[in-house]
Design a protein around this motif. Structure first.
Motif, PDB file in Angstrom:
ATOM      1  N   LEU A 154      82.640  63.197  54.767  1.00  0.00           N
ATOM      2  CA  LEU A 154      83.237  61.916  55.131  1.00  0.00           C
ATOM      3  C   LEU A 154      84.195  61.446  54.036  1.00  0.00           C
ATOM      4  CD1 LEU A 154      82.539  59.877  57.509  1.00  0.00           C
ATOM      5  CD2 LEU A 154      81.381  58.586  55.745  1.00  0.00           C
ATOM      6  N   THR A 176      70.291  44.764  53.306  1.00  0.00           N
ATOM      7  CA  THR A 176      70.793  46.049  53.776  1.00  0.00           C
ATOM      8  C   THR A 176      70.472  46.270  55.257  1.00  0.00           C
ATOM      9  OG1 THR A 176      70.190  46.834  51.603  1.00  0.00           O
ATOM     10  CG2 THR A 176      70.882  48.480  53.171  1.00  0.00           C
ATOM     11  N   ASP A 188      73.213  46.797  58.256  1.00  0.00           N
ATOM     12  CA  ASP A 188      73.216  48.093  58.909  1.00  0.00           C
ATOM     13  C   ASP A 188      72.900  48.002  60.393  1.00  0.00           C
ATOM     14  OD1 ASP A 188      73.718  50.733  58.542  1.00  0.00           O
ATOM     15  OD2 ASP A 188      71.650  51.295  58.152  1.00  0.00           O
ATOM     16  N   PRO A 205      70.651  57.866  50.764  1.00  0.00           N
ATOM     17  CA  PRO A 205      71.354  57.815  52.056  1.00  0.00           C
ATOM     18  C   PRO A 205      70.880  56.652  52.925  1.00  0.00           C
ATOM     19  CG  PRO A 205      70.613  60.042  51.607  1.00  0.00           C
ATOM     20  CD  PRO A 205      70.011  59.171  50.554  1.00  0.00           C
ATOM     21  N   PHE A 206      69.617  56.254  52.764  1.00  0.00           N
ATOM     22  CA  PHE A 206      69.074  55.175  53.561  1.00  0.00           C
ATOM     23  C   PHE A 206      69.814  53.863  53.306  1.00  0.00           C
ATOM     24  CE2 PHE A 206      66.111  51.553  53.414  1.00  0.00           C
ATOM     25  CZ  PHE A 206      65.785  51.460  54.750  1.00  0.00           C
ATOM     26  N   TRP A 207      70.320  53.696  52.095  1.00  0.00           N
ATOM     27  CA  TRP A 207      71.021  52.452  51.766  1.00  0.00           C
ATOM     28  C   TRP A 207      72.472  52.458  52.254  1.00  0.00           C
ATOM     29  CZ3 TRP A 207      68.509  48.290  49.697  1.00  0.00           C
ATOM     30  CH2 TRP A 207      67.239  48.537  49.170  1.00  0.00           C
ATOM     31  N   THR A 208      72.995  53.600  52.602  1.00  0.00           N
ATOM     32  CA  THR A 208      74.356  53.614  53.150  1.00  0.00           C
ATOM     33  C   THR A 208      74.247  53.461  54.663  1.00  0.00           C
ATOM     34  OG1 THR A 208      74.392  55.975  53.507  1.00  0.00           O
ATOM     35  CG2 THR A 208      75.071  55.211  51.350  1.00  0.00           C
ATOM     36  N   SER A 209      75.355  53.188  55.286  1.00  0.00           N
ATOM     37  CA  SER A 209      75.315  52.842  56.697  1.00  0.00           C
ATOM     38  C   SER A 209      74.809  53.991  57.563  1.00  0.00           C
ATOM     39  CB  SER A 209      76.701  52.426  57.157  1.00  0.00           C
ATOM     40  OG  SER A 209      76.735  52.364  58.549  1.00  0.00           O
ATOM     41  N   PHE A 210      73.741  53.701  58.313  1.00  0.00           N
ATOM     42  CA  PHE A 210      73.163  54.645  59.261  1.00  0.00           C
ATOM     43  C   PHE A 210      74.200  55.075  60.299  1.00  0.00           C
ATOM     44  CE2 PHE A 210      71.345  54.328  63.608  1.00  0.00           C
ATOM     45  CZ  PHE A 210      70.655  55.509  63.656  1.00  0.00           C
ATOM     46  N   LEU A 211      74.909  54.079  60.811  1.00  0.00           N
ATOM     47  CA  LEU A 211      75.908  54.327  61.854  1.00  0.00           C
ATOM     48  C   LEU A 211      76.973  55.311  61.369  1.00  0.00           C
ATOM     49  CD1 LEU A 211      76.542  53.271  64.633  1.00  0.00           C
ATOM     50  CD2 LEU A 211      77.839  51.434  63.601  1.00  0.00           C
ATOM     51  N   ILE A 212      77.417  55.110  60.141  1.00  0.00           N
ATOM     52  CA  ILE A 212      78.511  55.944  59.635  1.00  0.00           C
ATOM     53  C   ILE A 212      78.022  57.344  59.321  1.00  0.00           C
ATOM     54  CG2 ILE A 212      79.986  56.196  57.588  1.00  0.00           C
ATOM     55  CD1 ILE A 212      80.731  53.277  57.994  1.00  0.00           C
ATOM     56  N   ARG A 213      76.743  57.470  58.923  1.00  0.00           N
ATOM     57  CA  ARG A 213      76.217  58.818  58.681  1.00  0.00           C
ATOM     58  C   ARG A 213      76.064  59.590  59.989  1.00  0.00           C
ATOM     59  NH1 ARG A 213      71.095  58.596  56.572  1.00  0.00           N
ATOM     60  NH2 ARG A 213      70.993  56.378  56.990  1.00  0.00           N
ATOM     61  N   TYR A 257      77.904  59.061  62.562  1.00  0.00           N
ATOM     62  CA  TYR A 257      79.292  59.307  62.962  1.00  0.00           C
ATOM     63  C   TYR A 257      79.875  60.529  62.255  1.00  0.00           C
ATOM     64  CZ  TYR A 257      84.241  58.743  61.924  1.00  0.00           C
ATOM     65  OH  TYR A 257      85.556  58.984  61.676  1.00  0.00           O
ATOM     66  N   ALA A 258      79.482  60.738  60.981  1.00  0.00           N
ATOM     67  CA  ALA A 258      79.989  61.900  60.245  1.00  0.00           C
ATOM     68  C   ALA A 258      79.639  63.198  60.977  1.00  0.00           C
ATOM     69  CB  ALA A 258      79.417  61.919  58.829  1.00  0.00           C
ATOM     70  N   VAL A 273      71.346  54.508  69.292  1.00  0.00           N
ATOM     71  CA  VAL A 273      72.652  54.848  68.737  1.00  0.00           C
ATOM     72  C   VAL A 273      72.888  56.366  68.747  1.00  0.00           C
ATOM     73  CG1 VAL A 273      74.033  54.825  66.634  1.00  0.00           C
ATOM     74  CG2 VAL A 273      72.783  52.790  67.307  1.00  0.00           C
TER      75      VAL A 273
END
Lengths: 265, 301
Positions: A25, A201, A205, B126-134, B136-137, B241
């Protein structure tokens, strides 16, 4: 202890699996070409487009407001719930309370979203509030979700806490409220920060619950991202994802350093 | 003293009342409303359902509850299929998470103590970054002209692009990817507490590492296995999702079916009935989970 080659391979595979998509990404976000398999040269143009995307910026602002509000409410409610569970002892309805506090943790988001929407519709019919859905309804929904997590975090810290300080303060004549504010809260402060961040968070999210309880004109960032992602891969989303990863990584490394320094010193 | 006791009573009542009232109003009552609407008839209008209780002049004159919505769920192959597909996909994903997550948790638990923290941090990050965007990747990786097909074509493994995106395979990948940390963390928590001298004793008695694993490590880590499996299985059943972004037209999962019925057909009673039946599907595993946890926990010590 000896580490076998098999476990090392499993670890490498697992971490590659977790981080490969994130790495890609980041790489795609700097790709001048729209096509993922073609490297069109280094470019930051998608970031430029992102900063000019009004819909995204508005949604991001709403998301931050909702997350800050709901995390604060979730923390306050979570602290109260933790005090109830750890300190109040037996009372009528304790079983129900305990069930209600933990149930949102295992409740599928679609059900929570649907249930809250139906509540808001029924309330609007009965008492005229909430008048339409937007900031308030999303914040309430996220507070309920975040409260469950905040309670878990604060509850375990409160249960481990050494009570002799509180008892000493009581013996010296401090009233319960004062003891709580001056002794208890500072002692459990790290868990309060962790609980707030967790709720923040979760709110930032969440797309499923927000999609149920948001109204026209009030879209959060995840809703905006979700609807644009459904149409296909978009370089702007790559840039947005990279920004999120960068912010999170910096914050976590800082927090880690801080904790390590405190433990070491 | 009496004054102090009285004040304590009021404080106690307030501390209890605020979170209690919040949970009842914004969690319990909404669920009861879902239950109520699942029993009512659909109508065109706002809101799109008939009231169950008929009032005339302030008196109850009739009750109109129907089980038709549930009957419809059982008659319609779409919903029955979604029900079994959701549970099936969630089960398989849970097993896959266990297969990948167990060795990872064991590897972290047996790493040098000073390395465990950073290794765990890498699981949580990874849990703290956006679930949706992961999620989507993965679209960019799995699509027909995506990275995976590009790499396989380039390496000459395949001559035609594989269709992975919009199939069940992509849904499995997405769920395993998103929920793997939830499996690793509880597993690590139990494995880390495991007393290494037990394994040494097993080795002294002549057990090979594999045998020692099966008869010592695995049984002692069961609470972690159960906890991790529930943390993956329960949200996976209601996942919306991932099947929406990665799944295809024939991937029908309950969470997605619920949203579609609610948002596109505007059939709230059926959506509510779906929610109730989803809760029923999850009630059993959650009850089993609580039982097992309660029974296994004393053994942990």
């Amino acid at each position: 202890m000896r580490r076998s080659g098999g476990l090392l391979a499993a670890l490498l595979f697992g971490y590659a699996f977790l981080y490969l998509p994130i790495g890609l990404l980041v790489a795609w976000s700097f790709n001048a070409s729209r096509v993922v398999n073609v490297w069109g040269g280094f470019s930051t143009k998608w970031y430029g487009e992102l900063t000019r995307n009004e819909a995204f910026l508005d949604a991001a602002w709403l998301s931050l407001k909702v997350a800050a509000t709901s995390a604060t409410a979730a923390l306050a409610l979570g602290v109260l719930a933790a005090v109830v569970l750890v300190r109040l002892g037996r009372f009528r309805g304790r079983m129900l309370f305990n069930g209600l506090v933990t149930a949102p943790l295992v409740m599928p988001e679609v059900i929570l979203g649907l249930a809250l929407l139906l509540l808001f519709v029924a309330l609007e019919q009965a008492v005229g509030w909430p008048d339409g859905r937007g900031f308030a309804t999303i914040a309430i929904a996220h507070s309920t979700m975040g409260m469950a997590y905040a309670t878990v975090v604060v509850r375990s810290r409160l249960a481990q806490m050494d009570r002799s300080l509180e008892e000493a303060a009581m013996d010296l004549g401090a009233r319960p409220l004062k003891v709580f504010l001056v002794i208890t809260l500072p002692v459990i402060a790290p868990s309060l920060a962790a609980a707030w961040l967790l709720a923040f968070t979760l709110s930032l999210d969440d797309v499923v619950v927000a999609q149920f309880v948001s109204g026209p004109g009030a879209t959060t960032l995840p809703i905006e991202v979700f609807s644009s992602v459904r149409l296909g891969v978009s370089p702007q989303i790559n840039a947005l994802g990279t920004l999120i990863v960068a912010v999170v990584a910096v914050l976590i490394v800082l927090a880690w350093r801080l904790m390590a320094a405190r433990r070491g010193g | 003293m009496r004054v102090g006791g009285w004040r304590g009573g009021v404080g106690r009542a307030l501390v209890l009342a605020v979170p209690y009232a919040w949970l009842v109003l914004f969690f319990l009552v909404p669920l009861l409303i879902v239950g109520k609407i699942s029993l009512s008839e659909m109508r065109a209008g706002v809101p799109p359902y008939e009231p169950i209780l008929d009032f005339a002049d302030g008196a109850l004159v009739g009750v109109r509850a129907t089980l038709e919505n549930f009957a419809l769920l059982f008659e319609d192959d779409l919903y029955v299929g979604a029900y079994f597909q959701s549970v099936g996909i969630a089960l398989v994903s849970t097993l896959l998470c266990l297969l990948i997550g167990y060795p990872m948790a064991l590897g972290i638990a047996r790493a040098r103590p000073d390395r465990r923290g950073p290794l765990l941090l890498l699981i949580i990050l990874p849990f703290w970054t956006s679930f949706l965007i992961r999620v989507y990747a993965w679209m960019g990786i799995l699509k027909d002209e995506g990275l995976l097909n590009g790499a396989l074509l380039w390496a000459g493994v395949i001559s035609e692009p594989l269709v992975i995106l919009n199939t069940d395979a992509a849904v499995y990948i997405g769920i395993v990817y998103s929920y793997l940390p939830f499996m690793v963390l509880p597993l690590y928590a139990t494995l880390e507490k495991l007393d290494p001298s037990l394994l040494e004793a097993a080795a002294d008695l002549g057990a090979r590492p594999w045998r020692a694993f099966l008869s010592v490590t695995l049984p002692l880590s069961l609470p972690g296995v159960v906890a991790g499996s529930m943390l993956v299985f329960v949200p996976a059943v209601g996942e919306y999702v991932i099947p929406d972004l990665l799944g295809g037209g024939d991937t029908q999962m309950l969470g997605k079916a619920l949203w579609d019925v609610f948002a596109f057909s505007r059939d709230w009673p059926t959506a509510a009935a779906l929610a109730v039946s989803m809760l029923a599907a999850l009630a059993l595993p959650i009850a089993v989970f609580n039982r097992l946890q309660a029974r296994l926990e004393p053994e942990e010590k």
